[in-house]
Design a protein around this motif. Structure first.
Motif, PDB file in Angstrom:
ATOM      1  N   ASP A   1       0.821  -1.220   0.000  1.00  0.00           N
ATOM      2  CA  ASP A   1       0.000   0.000   0.000  1.00  0.00           C
ATOM      3  C   ASP A   1       0.851   1.264   0.000  1.00  0.00           C
ATOM      4  O   ASP A   1       0.569   2.240   0.699  1.00  0.00           O
ATOM      5  CB  ASP A   1      -0.945   0.006   1.204  1.00  0.00           C
ATOM      6  CG  ASP A   1      -1.967  -1.118   1.144  1.00  0.00           C
ATOM      7  OD1 ASP A   1      -2.312  -1.543   0.027  1.00  0.00           O
ATOM      8  OD2 ASP A   1      -2.394  -1.577   2.221  1.00  0.00           O
TER       9      ASP A   1
ATOM     10  N   GLU B   1      -5.391  -9.777   4.334  1.00  0.00           N
ATOM     11  CA  GLU B   1      -6.164  -8.643   4.824  1.00  0.00           C
ATOM     12  C   GLU B   1      -6.870  -8.998   6.138  1.00  0.00           C
ATOM     13  O   GLU B   1      -7.169 -10.174   6.396  1.00  0.00           O
ATOM     14  CB  GLU B   1      -7.237  -8.272   3.805  1.00  0.00           C
ATOM     15  CG  GLU B   1      -6.721  -7.808   2.464  1.00  0.00           C
ATOM     16  CD  GLU B   1      -6.411  -6.319   2.455  1.00  0.00           C
ATOM     17  OE1 GLU B   1      -6.521  -5.688   3.536  1.00  0.00           O
ATOM     18  OE2 GLU B   1      -6.059  -5.798   1.382  1.00  0.00           O
TER      19      GLU B   1
ATOM     20  N   ARG C   1      -0.375 -11.309   0.087  1.00  0.00           N
ATOM     21  CA  ARG C   1      -1.092 -10.368   0.929  1.00  0.00           C
ATOM     22  C   ARG C   1      -2.189 -11.058   1.740  1.00  0.00           C
ATOM     23  O   ARG C   1      -2.909 -11.919   1.248  1.00  0.00           O
ATOM     24  CB  ARG C   1      -1.706  -9.271   0.060  1.00  0.00           C
ATOM     25  CG  ARG C   1      -2.389  -8.140   0.815  1.00  0.00           C
ATOM     26  CD  ARG C   1      -3.073  -7.188  -0.152  1.00  0.00           C
ATOM     27  NE  ARG C   1      -3.689  -6.058   0.543  1.00  0.00           N
ATOM     28  CZ  ARG C   1      -3.187  -4.843   0.578  1.00  0.00           C
ATOM     29  NH1 ARG C   1      -2.051  -4.586  -0.033  1.00  0.00           N
ATOM     30  NH2 ARG C   1      -3.812  -3.875   1.233  1.00  0.00           N
TER      31      ARG C   1
END
Length: 378
Positions: free
Chosen positions: A109, A357, A355
């Protein structure tokens, strides 16, 4: 009394074993006083797995051969001291990121993260104090038809440079049909990267029995991710195995092509130490490797849904390690097969994504199925 080397020698298969035993005991203490537990799982065939809370690691695994004799097929130490004194990942859960991350850096990010470096200029298996060096909490020990143990480790935000509080559970289950399953699950409270695997060193002839070069390996991958130099960081390319020493699509002895001097990848790794491409994304569990020892008849089939498989042929076992029953481990005395994401995936978008989350669950379920080939070499 600790259950140490009595499980490391070759034993006769017990005449009668109560199915589904699961027991726990102390295995010692770390330098800072943390108690390490060891859990023994046993099935009706006498197969026994011992899993310790230091590194959520497989300490031993007794498997019968074609004559019903049991032998411990994983390398390691009889006591906790060996694991504490020398980091070799024997049997360990490796993470947060199994394998290497180039220069210990990745971006998430738009923010850059710097990880602990423990492999030259790179980060390997989670850094200088990865999950293999942590004392995990034993949450649950279950007897029954499929005895199991569940362990947990909570990695705090910033641990070894990784973002997010990560909660990881490892459940080892032994079934009555001689399967050892390890199920990894993880969750986070902020975006992070995760890649967990198991780093057991295998010798289907029994630890301490010598070289695994005659043991026959099949890997159904048709490509590898080549590395650029001895630092073992992928170049980003994906190259076919056809016509190379890396073609294990049809089973062959591990050592058949390991001395091919024309292979730069073998020169870089001093043997096999690279990632096979099984798929380009995570899929349903399927066979990722099969190994057979022609002398004992033992066969191990590994199942996972991960896209990559790291195969390491024990190249850096250099004769300075004294393991179980005072056995000296030398080059080529074991192999490692780690289902996982590709190495350095966070820095190679074409490799996929590591990744995780918040609200998502990371999973890697690895199944080791053991059997016998009665027709193998007597």
């Amino acid at each position: 009394m600790l259950l140490g080397s009595i499980f490391t020698a070759t034993l006769l298969l017990p005449l009668a074993v109560i199915a589904g035993q699961a027991t726990r005991a102390s295995f010692g203490h770390t330098a800072d006083g943390q108690e390490v537990e060891i859990v023994t799982l046993t099935n009706s065939h006498g197969m026994r797995a011992r899993v310790m809370s230091y590194g959520a690691s497989v300490q031993s695994l007794l498997v019968p051969d074609r004559n019903g004799k049991l032998a411990d097929v994983v390398l390691g130490y009889d006591t906790l001291d060996g694991y504490l004194e020398r980091r070799q990942y024997f049997g360990a859960t490796v993470g947060r990121y199994a394998n290497r991350i180039a220069h210990g850096k990745f971006t998430l990010d738009g923010k850059s993260y710097s990880l602990s470096l423990n492999d030259g200029a790179n980060s390997l298996h989670g850094g200088s104090k990865g999950f293999d060096q942590q004392v995990w909490k034993v949450l649950d020990v279950k007897p029954g038809p499929t005895p199991s143990v569940t362990m947990e480790y909570v990695s705090p935000d910033g641990d070894q440079g990784y973002p997010g509080n990560l909660t990881v559970k490892a459940t080892y289950t032994l079934s009555d049909d001689n399967q050892l399953k390890v199920a990894y699950v993880a969750s986070t409270d902020k975006p992070t990267i995760v890649n967990l695997s198991n780093h057991t060193y295998w010798n289907l002839g029994g630890e301490g029995s010598g070289s695994v070069m005659e043991q026959e390996l099949m890997i159904p991958g048709d490509a590898i991710t080549p590395v650029g130099d001895a630092a073992a960081i992928p170049t980003g390319a994906i190259t076919p195995v056809a016509g190379t020493p890396y073609d294990f699509r049809i089973a062959k002895p591990i050592g058949r092509d390991i001395r091919d001097g024309d292979s730069q990848q073998l020169l870089f790794g001093h043997g096999y130490d690279m990632n096979w491409v099984l798929s380009r994304k995570e899929i349903e569990s399927r066979v990722v490797a099969r190994v057979e020892d022609p002398h004992s008849g033992r066969v191990m089939t590994i199942w996972s849904g991960k896209p990559g498989l790291q195969f390491y042929s024990g190249n850096f076992l250099d004769g300075t390690t004294v393991g179980k029953d005072h056995h000296i481990y030398r080059q080529g005395d074991a192999f490692v097969l780690e289902p996982q994401l590709f190495p350095d995936t966070p820095n190679h978008p074409d490799f996929g994504s590591a990744r995780l989350e918040p609200g998502q669950t990371y999973r890697n379920t690895i199944v080791y199925r053991f059997g016998i080939d009665q027709a193998a070499k007597q």
